[in-house]
Design an enzyme around this catalytic site. Structure first.
Site, PDB file in Angstrom:
ATOM      1  N   ARG A 177       2.797 -10.988   6.074  1.00 28.58           N
ATOM      2  CA  ARG A 177       4.259 -10.930   6.227  1.00 28.58           C
ATOM      3  C   ARG A 177       4.714 -10.566   7.641  1.00 28.58           C
ATOM      4  O   ARG A 177       5.889 -10.685   7.968  1.00 28.58           O
ATOM      5  CB  ARG A 177       4.837  -9.921   5.224  1.00 28.58           C
ATOM      6  CG  ARG A 177       4.459 -10.169   3.771  1.00 28.58           C
ATOM      7  CD  ARG A 177       5.202 -11.349   3.183  1.00 28.58           C
ATOM      8  NE  ARG A 177       6.597 -11.023   2.948  1.00 28.58           N
ATOM      9  CZ  ARG A 177       7.060 -10.392   1.863  1.00 28.58           C
ATOM     10  NH1 ARG A 177       6.213 -10.021   0.902  1.00 28.58           N
ATOM     11  NH2 ARG A 177       8.349 -10.147   1.722  1.00 28.58           N
TER      12      ARG A 177
ATOM     13  N   PRO B 215       0.823  -1.210   0.000  1.00 35.18           N
ATOM     14  CA  PRO B 215       0.000   0.000   0.000  1.00 35.18           C
ATOM     15  C   PRO B 215       0.856   1.259   0.000  1.00 35.18           C
ATOM     16  O   PRO B 215       1.793   1.380   0.784  1.00 35.18           O
ATOM     17  CB  PRO B 215      -0.815  -0.138   1.293  1.00 35.18           C
ATOM     18  CG  PRO B 215      -0.054  -1.115   2.128  1.00 35.18           C
ATOM     19  CD  PRO B 215       0.610  -2.048   1.173  1.00 35.18           C
ATOM     20  N   GLU B 216       0.548   2.175  -0.915  1.00 31.73           N
ATOM     21  CA  GLU B 216       1.256   3.445  -0.977  1.00 31.73           C
ATOM     22  C   GLU B 216       0.330   4.534  -0.441  1.00 31.73           C
ATOM     23  O   GLU B 216      -0.755   4.246   0.064  1.00 31.73           O
ATOM     24  CB  GLU B 216       1.707   3.708  -2.412  1.00 31.73           C
ATOM     25  CG  GLU B 216       2.667   2.625  -2.930  1.00 31.73           C
ATOM     26  CD  GLU B 216       3.207   2.914  -4.319  1.00 31.73           C
ATOM     27  OE1 GLU B 216       3.219   4.090  -4.730  1.00 31.73           O
ATOM     28  OE2 GLU B 216       3.611   1.959  -5.005  1.00 31.73           O
TER      29      GLU B 216
ATOM     30  N   HIS C  49      -3.308 -15.147  10.181  1.00 27.13           N
ATOM     31  CA  HIS C  49      -2.723 -13.848   9.856  1.00 27.13           C
ATOM     32  C   HIS C  49      -3.309 -12.716  10.709  1.00 27.13           C
ATOM     33  O   HIS C  49      -2.989 -11.552  10.490  1.00 27.13           O
ATOM     34  CB  HIS C  49      -2.930 -13.538   8.373  1.00 27.13           C
ATOM     35  CG  HIS C  49      -2.348 -14.574   7.458  1.00 27.13           C
ATOM     36  ND1 HIS C  49      -1.033 -14.973   7.533  1.00 27.13           N
ATOM     37  CD2 HIS C  49      -2.916 -15.295   6.458  1.00 27.13           C
ATOM     38  CE1 HIS C  49      -0.812 -15.897   6.605  1.00 27.13           C
ATOM     39  NE2 HIS C  49      -1.930 -16.109   5.946  1.00 27.13           N
TER      40      HIS C  49
END
Length: 277
Positions: free
Chosen positions: A111, A2-3, A92
Site C-alpha cells: 500500500r 500489524p498491531e 513492492h
C-alpha cells in the site's frame, strides 16, 4: 494491519537477524516512505552506521544505530524481509538496506503507507507520533488511576476510544474486540458510563490479551508474516474477532458482527449487553 503484538514480533525478529550489522548502502525506490530528512541525506547518514538494537513503542519500531535513531511505522501492510544474499527486488520493494557482509534487509509495502524518519541519537522520543502515544499496556506502565480519569471525561463509545493511541498504545481492531469480550463490555458503551470495577476489569483484560498475543507471535489474518517469515498463531485463541455465527466460549450465544465507528466489530450479544445510562 500489524498491531502491537505483531510489531513486537517483528522487532524480535529484526534483533535476531540484523543486530550488529553495519550498513554499506541504502537504496530508496519510493521517496514518500522517508518522512525526513531528504532521501539523499537519509541514505548518506546511514552509511557506516551499525545497528545496535531495535526498540518498540506502541506500533512504532525504533532502529538504534551508532549515531542515529530510525523511527519506522509499518501502517497497513509494511514488512521487513531479510535476505542472506543479494535478491531480486519486486514492485513492492521500496527501501533496501545492504549490509557490509552482503546480507540485505528490504522494506516491502503493497500500500506504500509506511513511513520512516531518521533522527539524531536520543531524539526519537521527540518524534510527533511517539509524543502522542499513551502508556504501553503493561502492569508497570498502564496506570489504573490515569486510565479511569481518561475514560470518565469522555462520552465516546469505548471501542473507538480504545483505538485512540493516546489512551493506551498499540490496540487495534482485532485486540479491541477481544479485550471488550473478555471484560464483558459492549463496544458502543459510552466510556464515562463505566464504573470503577468495570474499568479495572477492562485494564486487566487489555494487559492479558496483549501479553498473550505477544507470546503467541501475534495474529495472522490473511497473509501477514513477521520478519522471520513466520505466521503468528494467536488467531487460534480468538474468541470473537472473525467468529461471526460461532458460539460464544462463555455462554454459547452466537457471535455477531456490527459496525462501530465504521469498523467491523465482533461481540457476544448476551455477555456484552449495552447498558442504559
Amino acid at each position: 494491519m500489524p498491531e502491537l503484538p505483531e510489531v513486537e514480533t517483528v522487532r524480535k525478529g529484526l534483533v535476531s537477524l540484523v543486530k550488529g550489522k553495519t550498513i554499506a548502502k541504502v537504496n530508496v525506490y519510493w521517496p514518500r516512505i522517508i518522512e525526513f530528512p531528504e532521501v539523499e541525506i537519509f541514505q548518506q547518514q546511514l552509511l557506516g552506521e551499525t545497528l545496535e538494537t531495535v526498540d518498540r513503542r506502541g506500533k512504532y519500531l525504533i532502529f538504534q544505530f551508532t549515531h542515529y535513531e530510525m523511527v519506522s511505522h509499518l501502517r497497513m501492510e509494511g514488512k521487513y524481509e531479510y535476505f542472506a544474499e543479494p535478491t531480486a527486488l519486486d514492485k513492492h520493494s521500496h527501501v533496501q538496506f545492504i549490509f557490509s557482509d552482503g546480507t540485505e534487509l528490504i522494506y516491502r509495502d503493497v500500500r506504500k503507507f509506511g513511513r520512516m524518519a531518521l533522527l539524531k541519537k536520543g531524539m526519537a522520543k521527540e518524534y510527533k507520533g511517539l509524543l502522542q502515544l499513551g502508556p504501553e499496556p503493561t502492569p508497570a506502565d498502564f496506570d489504573l488511576a490515569d486510565f479511569k480519569t481518561q475514560l470518565q471525561k469522555s462520552s465516546t463509545m469505548i471501542k473507538p476510544l480504545l483505538l485512540n493511541q493516546k489512551v493506551v498504545a498499540g490496540l487495534g481492531n482485532i485486540y479491541a474486540d477481544e479485550v471488550l469480550w473478555l471484560a464483558k463490555i459492549h463496544p458502543e458503551q459510552p466510556a464515562n458510563t463505566l464504573d470503577a470495577q468495570t474499568i479495572a476489569r477492562l485494564r486487566e483484560a487489555i494487559i492479558e490479551v496483549i501479553t498473550k498475543a505477544k507470546k503467541a507471535g501475534g495474529t495472522t489474518i490473511r497473509t501477514y508474516l513477521n520478519a522471520l517469515g513466520e505466521a503468528g498463531h494467536f488467531q487460534q485463541e480468538l474468541h470473537v474477532y472473525g467468529q461471526t455465527g460461532e458460539p460464544c466460549a462463555r455462554c454459547k450465544t452466537p457471535i455477531i458482527k456490527i459496525k462501530v465507528a465504521q469498523r467491523g466489530t465482533h461481540l457476544c450479544p448476551h455477555c456484552q449487553k449495552l447498558k442504559k445510562v
